[in-house]
Design an enzyme around this catalytic site. Structure first.
Site, PDB file in Angstrom:
ATOM      1  N   HIS A  98      76.921 -34.122  86.610  1.00 12.51           N
ATOM      2  CA  HIS A  98      77.744 -34.292  85.420  1.00 12.51           C
ATOM      3  C   HIS A  98      76.867 -34.254  84.187  1.00 12.51           C
ATOM      4  CE1 HIS A  98      79.449 -36.423  88.842  1.00 12.51           C
ATOM      5  NE2 HIS A  98      80.539 -35.833  88.473  1.00 12.51           N
ATOM      6  N   SER A 107      87.079 -32.840  88.164  1.00  8.05           N
ATOM      7  CA  SER A 107      87.112 -31.390  87.965  1.00  8.05           C
ATOM      8  C   SER A 107      85.872 -30.948  87.179  1.00  8.05           C
ATOM      9  CB  SER A 107      88.381 -31.000  87.208  1.00  8.05           C
ATOM     10  OG  SER A 107      89.510 -31.290  87.987  1.00  8.05           O
ATOM     11  N   HIS A 148      83.653 -28.833  88.587  1.00 12.51           N
ATOM     12  CA  HIS A 148      82.633 -28.465  89.572  1.00 12.51           C
ATOM     13  C   HIS A 148      83.075 -27.266  90.410  1.00 12.51           C
ATOM     14  CE1 HIS A 148      80.778 -32.226  88.548  1.00 12.51           C
ATOM     15  NE2 HIS A 148      81.837 -32.904  88.913  1.00 12.51           N
TER      16      HIS A 148
END
Ligand SMILES: Nc1ncnc2c1ncn2[C@@H]1O[C@H](COP(=O)(O)OP(=O)(O)O)[C@@H](O)[C@H]1O
Ligand SMILES: Nc1ncnc2c1ncn2[C@@H]1O[C@H](COP(=O)(O)OP(=O)(O)O)[C@@H](O)[C@H]1O
Ligand SMILES: [Mg+2]
Ligand SMILES: [Mg+2]
Ligand SMILES: [Mg+2]
Ligand SMILES: [Mg+2]
Lengths: 331, 213, 331, 213
Positions: free
Chosen positions: A220, A56, A58
């Site tokens: 990330h 999660s 994104h």
């Protein structure tokens, strides 16, 4: 940290709950797994199921691409962490309409392992599974080691094409091969202008000094390959196009789709500023832009920055790209 | 004592979980420097949740299985499958034993290592948790082979785990998120090697205390 | 300032150019005015034209809502500044299909004056113009002075409804009346967690201290009505719902559409966290959520924050809301 | 001299434009505090662009018209129509004059004020540019009525413009973006009142210097 948070441990559950509620006309929660979101009409008997999943943070990826003519079921991980093998397995089961399931996901250690676990579980259910592993991020490994490259915003095209192919009634092998072609035809690069903050940490993962930028940054916030002085938008656009096209090596006259995605906090107007220049450079390189996509398609929490993805097209890909979708994340 | 009763080893695993939860911020900070910063949070979430479901009176295999199920079924990430398979295979190795002696503990370590190797595909030197795990298991074996007792082997394992963890500081990552960093991954401990060291050291310490007691 | 900028003076022109290029299948630039974007199919002979316009920096508003079944032509201003009277006039001309033009815009001093100028110019062309002025922001003036309230994200609903009504073949007066009903049925409130920066200034317009938030903030960072300690997401959601519903005074059983828009930099997953709680509170107040919209619909550059809009529905509004659109900003 | 030749007053308007461009950051900073921060940038863009199109030899009415066209046609915002109409009506008032004497200048000020009033709907005390413009025009009239010359009237106008601008500091905005602020709008000069003062003072100064010369 100026953010909308209750307990950082609950954010993914709350997100999924809010998502399913807001888009109840298009998606539903799996009755078996609160981390699996399923398209309203899925599974369609006789249609190849399309599954994806990932960490999660994104949003709208991954769950926002669930819906008609795109992804049938998505498995959802913690922030920046692969979903469990069980969630991938439950997504596969939810998407299975008897014609097999294509799992189209990104090349990350965790996702690879968890999809492998899920695949073994699905084999026991008698569900045929094919996988395509996105590896479009040119700055994550040299060309010679493409299998080490990570999947980034090219995944959007992979899902769009794979989902459309499945909707057109193709077999599992055809869906796999076409989604594979889509991602093979994609190259992406990201640039970060500011870091992002995991709510549980409460402070940025990493630093980007004011006046600097990280070329080749990961989704990330994995550090980029090059730290440079922050340049004017056009110079950044030029550098990104250069990196993508150098790796791509497309013959003049190739038609391409171009996707510029924000990483979260960059104002959308600035993405259009980048796009305008990128389209110039891409055309100057002898390519033809068939269609452009500009917006926050695949983000990294509140990172400032953007990614560029260029997908080479052929007649089949153009046709599949044109198929309408009805998913929350794709305008 | 020369062996640890299998029953009641749940408390031992609760200590391991507590150590992980305590080090949550540090592990994520390491991961933030060369990865994506989630290692400590996910480890703490998994181990913390498992600790709530493990009873102090549980057998070691039952506690290991609970931990494995949480990691594989609820945590995901890279650690879900890697540590999940490690603990699950460890549980198989001690299942049914009345007590865990030096040999059984050794078999358990090997099973855990094989579990990690089966799912990942890293090697020593790649800057992963294997840089802690492989030398730790080897040191444990060697101490026993040289005629040491259970406690001596645990001491050897602890020392090797710390050396193994520290060895990752100067490595260039060749696998996982940090690998694209090239030389920039040098200078930081590998988060997985660090959490693996924490797990092994806490485990060794807890077993040794119980052998003494 | 970690942003994608060339010369700050050029950002609007570059944005419009990139936008028209990326969405050439759906929009085109007015041949008369580089600050007017026109829907690909407009004008449609015999259809009422729908026009809007406003300052830049709110993307995808305003230009992103141009396209099929929504806005026919949009006039574009500088960052946070009303378009010129000439641009509104040119947009009106571009949208005119002989059945009159409805200009649906927000209640700002500049926009009011420039639309008035444009109206006078259009009268000379013999184009019949009707206007609806959005005033959904409850914290910009007390209920008794609704005509002073500003238009915020409720404008999205006003355009959606007005555009659909026009597409259904209604007369200018019908389009005006229905768009007016839509905005009359809307109430909105915004909360800001961090300021935004105009590129020409290079530093934030205003400050929000870390640990504080501004309840009732405007879309241009105009200071809010109340500075409070930053609270957990659920408490903020509760406060926003309370403000909106207190002003709305809807009878139990009313069906509503709910729109939660990010202000730019807030991660999308957090908008779903807010939405989940807001939907709870709205339902606890006896209302029924007919449909939810969550995303970056109307932003303020890179401000952290969100707006909530609640629109009361009737059968007509539900039907118009359901009409499909094909515009870049509306998923 | 008691009158300013109409031809050649383009240079005067270039000075006004330069003053606005110079104060761009300050005007935006004021607007940032009680508005949306764009006032100085848009004013500078409009006046700067107009200055490029105004010739030093232009008549005052031609220069005013150029400025008005840029503001209305290219700048927008609130200032496009407000100052646009002000300058356009001012241009009408002096068009055709050989030279601009004290009376003509006064008529021009009134025309400008009427232009602003016709398009906006603010009043004195609302914390807008009218708080500068209205007393300035009144002071100009009064100075002439009391038998003063052109230069005296300009001096009176300048003083009144500055007082008017400063009077907005303690006002609570009742119109425009700042009005929702309530009491929080107190303590900051109104950006429009400030730019209006700048325009009037620079204009008066330029005219006075030319009368002297
Ligand atoms: N194939 C592998 N074998 C063993 N350990 C691995 C492997 N891949 C990654 N790791 C370990 O995973 C750690 C990172 O874990 P974590 O941050 O939880 O997951 P992710 O990288 O998915 O965010 C690394 O520090 C490394 O020790
Ligand atoms: N109706 C009006 N009459 C006169 N001046 C006005 C009126 N409305 C606003 N103003 C002036 O406009 C100024 C703000 O201008 P600017 O910042 O350029 O436009 P905007 O408020 O649209 O961002 C205010 O400081 C005020 O002096
Ligand atoms: Mg991760
Ligand atoms: Mg990690
Ligand atoms: Mg403005
Ligand atoms: Mg302003």
């Amino acid at each position: 940290m100026q953010r909308f948070i209750n307990d950082p441990d609950d954010i993914v559950d709350e997100t999924v709950r809010g998502f399913v509620r807001a888009h109840a006309d298009r998606v539903r929660l799996s009755p078996d797994n609160p981390r699996v979101v399923v398209a309203a009409g899925a599974p369609v008997q006789g249609k190849v199921g399309v599954v994806t999943g990932g960490g999660s943070g994104h949003e709208p990826a991954f769950l926002g691409y669930t819906g008609k003519n795109m992804v049938d079921a998505v498995s959802i991980g913690e922030l920046f962490s692969s979903p469990t093998g069980k969630s991938f397995h439950d997504a596969i089961r939810a998407a299975d309409g008897g014609a097999g399931v294509a799992v189209l996901y990104g090349n990350y250690a965790g996702d690879n392992m968890n999809v492998n676990l899920a695949r073994k579980m699905a084999a026991k259910d008698g569900i045929e599974v094919a996988t395509v592993i996105a590896n479009d991020d040119v700055s994550s490994a040299p060309f010679a080691e493409r299998d080490k490259r990570r999947g980034v915003a090219g995944e959007i095209f992979m899902w769009k094409i794979g989902g459309a192919k499945a909707a057109s009634g193709a077999s599992l092998e055809e869906v796999r091969a076409t989604a594979q072609k889509a991602i093979d035809n994609c190259r992406s690069v990201g640039v970060g202008l500011s870091p992002c903050t995991l709510p549980a940490a409460g402070k940025p993962n990493f630093q980007i000094e004011p006046g600097k930028m990280e070329m080749g940054i990961g989704h990330h916030g994995e550090p980029g390959v090059k730290i440079e002085d922050l340049k004017p938008a056009n110079a950044i656009a030029d550098e990104m196009v250069e990196m993508v096209l150098a790796d791509h090596g497309l013959p003049a006259g190739t038609e391409v789709a171009v996707l510029v995605s924000g990483l979260g906090a960059t104002p959308v107007n600035e993405l259009y500023v980048l796009y305008d220049r990128m389209a110039d450079r891409i055309e100057a390189a002898g390519l033809t832009v068939h269609r452009g996509y500009v917006g926050n398609y695949f983000t990294s929490l509140e990172m400032m920055g953007a990614t560029l993805t260029v997908m080479a097209l052929d007649a089949e890909l153009k046709e599949l790209l044109a198929m309408p979708t009805d998913v929350p994340g794709f305008a | 004592m020369t062996a640890l009763p299998n029953a009641g080893a749940g408390a031992l695993m609760q200590e391991v979980a507590a150590a992980v939860v305590e080090n949550r911020a540090w592990l994520s900070e390491l991961d933030g420097q060369i990865g994506d910063g989630d290692h400590g949070f996910n480890m703490a979430k998994g181990f913390g949740r498992a600790a709530e479901r493990i009873g102090a009176a549980d057998t070691l295999d039952s506690a290991l299985n609970t931990l494995s199920e949480v990691l594989i079924g609820e945590i995901g990430g890279s650690m879900g499958p890697l540590y999940g398979m490690m603990f699950s295979d460890m549980a198989d190795a001690v299942a049914g034993a009345e007590a865990i002696d030096a040999q059984t503990f050794g078999r358990m370590l090997h099973a855990g290592l094989d579990g990690v190797r089966a799912i990942g595909s890293a090697d020593v030197g790649d800057k992963t948790l294997l840089d802690t795990l492989v030398p730790s298991v080897a040191a444990y074996d060697a101490a026993l082979a040289q005629g040491g007792g259970f406690a001596d082997a645990l001491t050897a394992m602890t020392a090797a785990a710390e050396t193994g963890r520290d060895s990752t500081r100067d490595m260039v990552a060749r696998i996982g998120r940090a690998s694209r960093l090239g030389d920039r991954s040098r200078g930081v401990l590998d988060p997985g090697a660090t959490s693996c060291c924490l797990i092994l050291v806490t485990l060794a310490d807890g077993v040794a205390r119980r052998l003494d007691g």
